[in-house]
Scaffold this motif. Structure first.
Motif, PDB file in Angstrom:
ATOM      1  N   ILE A 120       1.082  -0.846  -0.029  1.00  0.00           N
ATOM      2  CA  ILE A 120       0.147   0.080   0.339  1.00  0.00           C
ATOM      3  C   ILE A 120       1.144   0.933  -0.315  1.00  0.00           C
ATOM      4  O   ILE A 120       1.080   1.952  -0.503  1.00  0.00           O
ATOM      5  N   PHE A 121       1.708   1.149   0.846  1.00  0.00           N
ATOM      6  CA  PHE A 121       2.862   2.480   0.684  1.00  0.00           C
ATOM      7  C   PHE A 121       3.581   2.486  -0.655  1.00  0.00           C
ATOM      8  O   PHE A 121       3.794   4.018  -0.993  1.00  0.00           O
ATOM      9  N   SER A 122       3.889   1.582  -1.263  1.00  0.00           N
ATOM     10  CA  SER A 122       4.720   2.029  -2.019  1.00  0.00           C
ATOM     11  C   SER A 122       3.885   1.787  -3.310  1.00  0.00           C
ATOM     12  O   SER A 122       4.118   3.203  -3.870  1.00  0.00           O
ATOM     13  N   VAL A 123       2.192   1.812  -3.392  1.00  0.00           N
ATOM     14  CA  VAL A 123       1.814   1.914  -4.900  1.00  0.00           C
ATOM     15  C   VAL A 123       1.277   3.358  -4.287  1.00  0.00           C
ATOM     16  O   VAL A 123       1.449   3.962  -5.371  1.00  0.00           O
ATOM     17  N   VAL A 124       1.693   3.527  -3.516  1.00  0.00           N
ATOM     18  CA  VAL A 124       0.396   5.056  -3.363  1.00  0.00           C
ATOM     19  C   VAL A 124       1.429   6.644  -3.252  1.00  0.00           C
ATOM     20  O   VAL A 124       1.667   6.989  -4.419  1.00  0.00           O
ATOM     21  N   SER A 125       3.017   5.559  -2.849  1.00  0.00           N
ATOM     22  CA  SER A 125       3.417   6.462  -3.455  1.00  0.00           C
ATOM     23  C   SER A 125       4.033   6.974  -4.375  1.00  0.00           C
ATOM     24  O   SER A 125       4.424   7.732  -5.197  1.00  0.00           O
ATOM     25  N   HIS A 126       4.466   5.104  -5.658  1.00  0.00           N
ATOM     26  CA  HIS A 126       4.647   5.631  -7.256  1.00  0.00           C
ATOM     27  C   HIS A 126       3.666   6.196  -7.614  1.00  0.00           C
ATOM     28  O   HIS A 126       3.882   6.513  -8.726  1.00  0.00           O
ATOM     29  N   TRP A 127       2.366   5.747  -7.392  1.00  0.00           N
ATOM     30  CA  TRP A 127       1.026   6.298  -7.572  1.00  0.00           C
ATOM     31  C   TRP A 127       0.747   7.983  -7.861  1.00  0.00           C
ATOM     32  O   TRP A 127       0.507   8.303  -8.735  1.00  0.00           O
ATOM     33  N   SER A 165       3.457   9.809  -7.951  1.00  0.00           N
ATOM     34  CA  SER A 165       4.923   9.977  -7.694  1.00  0.00           C
ATOM     35  C   SER A 165       4.829  11.237  -9.311  1.00  0.00           C
ATOM     36  O   SER A 165       4.164  11.045 -10.547  1.00  0.00           O
ATOM     37  N   LEU A 166       5.296  12.239  -8.888  1.00  0.00           N
ATOM     38  CA  LEU A 166       5.414  13.605 -10.614  1.00  0.00           C
ATOM     39  C   LEU A 166       7.327  13.594 -10.607  1.00  0.00           C
ATOM     40  O   LEU A 166       6.988  13.956 -11.773  1.00  0.00           O
ATOM     41  N   PHE A 167       7.982  13.627  -9.610  1.00  0.00           N
ATOM     42  CA  PHE A 167       9.121  14.598  -9.722  1.00  0.00           C
ATOM     43  C   PHE A 167       9.742  13.568 -11.042  1.00  0.00           C
ATOM     44  O   PHE A 167      10.458  14.230 -11.993  1.00  0.00           O
ATOM     45  N   TRP A 168      10.129  12.325 -10.486  1.00  0.00           N
ATOM     46  CA  TRP A 168      11.278  12.029 -11.080  1.00  0.00           C
ATOM     47  C   TRP A 168      10.198  11.503 -12.695  1.00  0.00           C
ATOM     48  O   TRP A 168      11.047  11.385 -13.412  1.00  0.00           O
ATOM     49  N   PRO A 169       9.437  11.061 -12.984  1.00  0.00           N
ATOM     50  CA  PRO A 169       8.402  11.147 -13.927  1.00  0.00           C
ATOM     51  C   PRO A 169       8.962  12.430 -14.957  1.00  0.00           C
ATOM     52  O   PRO A 169       8.816  12.095 -16.091  1.00  0.00           O
ATOM     53  N   LEU A 170       8.740  13.038 -14.521  1.00  0.00           N
ATOM     54  CA  LEU A 170       8.727  14.255 -14.945  1.00  0.00           C
ATOM     55  C   LEU A 170      10.713  15.024 -16.207  1.00  0.00           C
ATOM     56  O   LEU A 170      10.556  15.368 -16.964  1.00  0.00           O
ATOM     57  N   ILE A 171      10.893  14.155 -14.876  1.00  0.00           N
ATOM     58  CA  ILE A 171      12.095  14.426 -14.972  1.00  0.00           C
ATOM     59  C   ILE A 171      12.971  12.645 -16.218  1.00  0.00           C
ATOM     60  O   ILE A 171      13.270  13.028 -17.112  1.00  0.00           O
ATOM     61  N   ALA A 172      12.144  11.551 -16.206  1.00  0.00           N
ATOM     62  CA  ALA A 172      12.611  10.275 -17.257  1.00  0.00           C
ATOM     63  C   ALA A 172      12.003  10.129 -17.856  1.00  0.00           C
ATOM     64  O   ALA A 172      12.624   9.969 -18.888  1.00  0.00           O
ATOM     65  N   VAL A 173      10.838  10.710 -18.239  1.00  0.00           N
ATOM     66  CA  VAL A 173       9.916  10.376 -19.658  1.00  0.00           C
ATOM     67  C   VAL A 173       9.551  10.848 -20.547  1.00  0.00           C
ATOM     68  O   VAL A 173       8.744  12.328 -19.905  1.00  0.00           O
ATOM     69  N   ARG A 174       9.571  11.474 -21.894  1.00  0.00           N
ATOM     70  CA  ARG A 174       8.284  12.555 -22.077  1.00  0.00           C
ATOM     71  C   ARG A 174       7.722  11.548 -23.354  1.00  0.00           C
ATOM     72  O   ARG A 174       6.793  12.807 -23.220  1.00  0.00           O
TER      73      ARG A 174
END
Length: 281
Positions: free
Chosen positions: A205-212, A214-223
């Protein structure tokens, strides 16, 4: 009279605790209530002075239809499911053996390694963004699912949580498994993990909530828009389609948040048990 005053004195701390909890819950829930309310209002009512949850003109069908059709919201949510599922599975695959070693095996440097895990717990992931970006570029995985998954495979919190839960399992269980001929990895998968289901659910639950969310890293990693997880997809929807039309934006946010709320409510019993299991010993 004295009995009544005694009862009042005894109940005052409980009343104070409940008042604090209710105030905290209200502060947490107000933004979500506002979000749902805006998702069913027409543009003319969103910035009206005064707040009422239910709009004078119900505009929910239009807002939710626009959120689902003018942006590939189902694709964003599918990306979130794929990324979060793979992250959780890989984290359990890595964290469970590491936690078992720290909890049940005696080897030189165990205390130092656990100290490093505790240090990693207090480091924000944003600190590692630049070296992870450079590493992703060198590996050629940027703008792929791997870029969204790879940085989170090792979870210090997962190692800590599983270690604390494994320490509550008696050592006699481990000794009996060894007498039955199981090696250490077999003990992890066949003995320890089945007994740690509440901890697994709490961590998931903690992991899914955190990564679901998540904005900062996806903003950098994917276009590529086809790879965007829900928060980044909503940002792209705002920039390209919705603009200042906040009704569809709030509808999209409500759709994204709803699966997390439903999943938590369904698993809250295991979540509480998993989070408190490590405190028994």
């Amino acid at each position: 009279m004295s009995a009544a005053s005694s009862t009042t004195r005894l109940s005052a701390p409980g009343l104070l605790r409940h008042a604090v909890l209710l105030a905290t819950a209200a502060l947490v829930l107000i933004p979500f209530v506002w979000m749902v309310s805006l998702s069913i209002k027409p543009p003319g009512e969103i910035f009206r002075t005064g707040f009422s949850f239910w709009p004078h003109q119900f505009y929910g069908f239009e807002n939710y239809a626009k959120a689902m059709t003018e942006a590939p919201l189902p694709r964003y949510m599918l990306n979130g499911v794929i990324v979060c599922t793979l992250i959780v599975l890989l984290q359990i695959l890595v964290c469970a053996p590491a936690a078992y070693a720290l909890a049940k095996l005696d080897f030189p440097g165990r205390g130092l390694l656990f100290g490093m895990v505790l240090v990693a717990l207090i480091l924000p992931h944003e600190v590692l963004a630049l070296p992870l970006f450079v590493l992703g570029y060198k590996l050629g995985i940027l703008n792929t699912y791997a870029a969204l998954i790879f940085p989170y495979v090792v979870s210090p919190f997962g190692i800590f949580l599983f270690r604390q839960f494994f320490k509550t399992i008696p050592d006699d269980v481990v000794h009996a498994a060894r007498l039955d001929g199981l090696n250490e990895l077999a003990i992890v998968w066949k003995v320890m993990l089945p007994m740690a289901v509440p901890a697994i659910i709490a961590f998931a639950i903690f992991s899914v909530v955190s990564h679901w969310n998540s904005l900062f890293w996806p903003l950098i990693a994917v276009r590529d828009q086809a790879l965007m997880p829900p928060p980044l997809g909503i940002m792209a929807f705002r920039n390209e389609e919705a603009g200042n039309d906040y009704g569809p934006l709030m509808a999209a946010a409500t759709i994204v948040v709803a699966p997390l709320v439903i999943a938590f409510l369904a698993a809250q019993t295991w979540f509480v048990e998993g989070m408190t299991g490590g405190a028994v010993k």
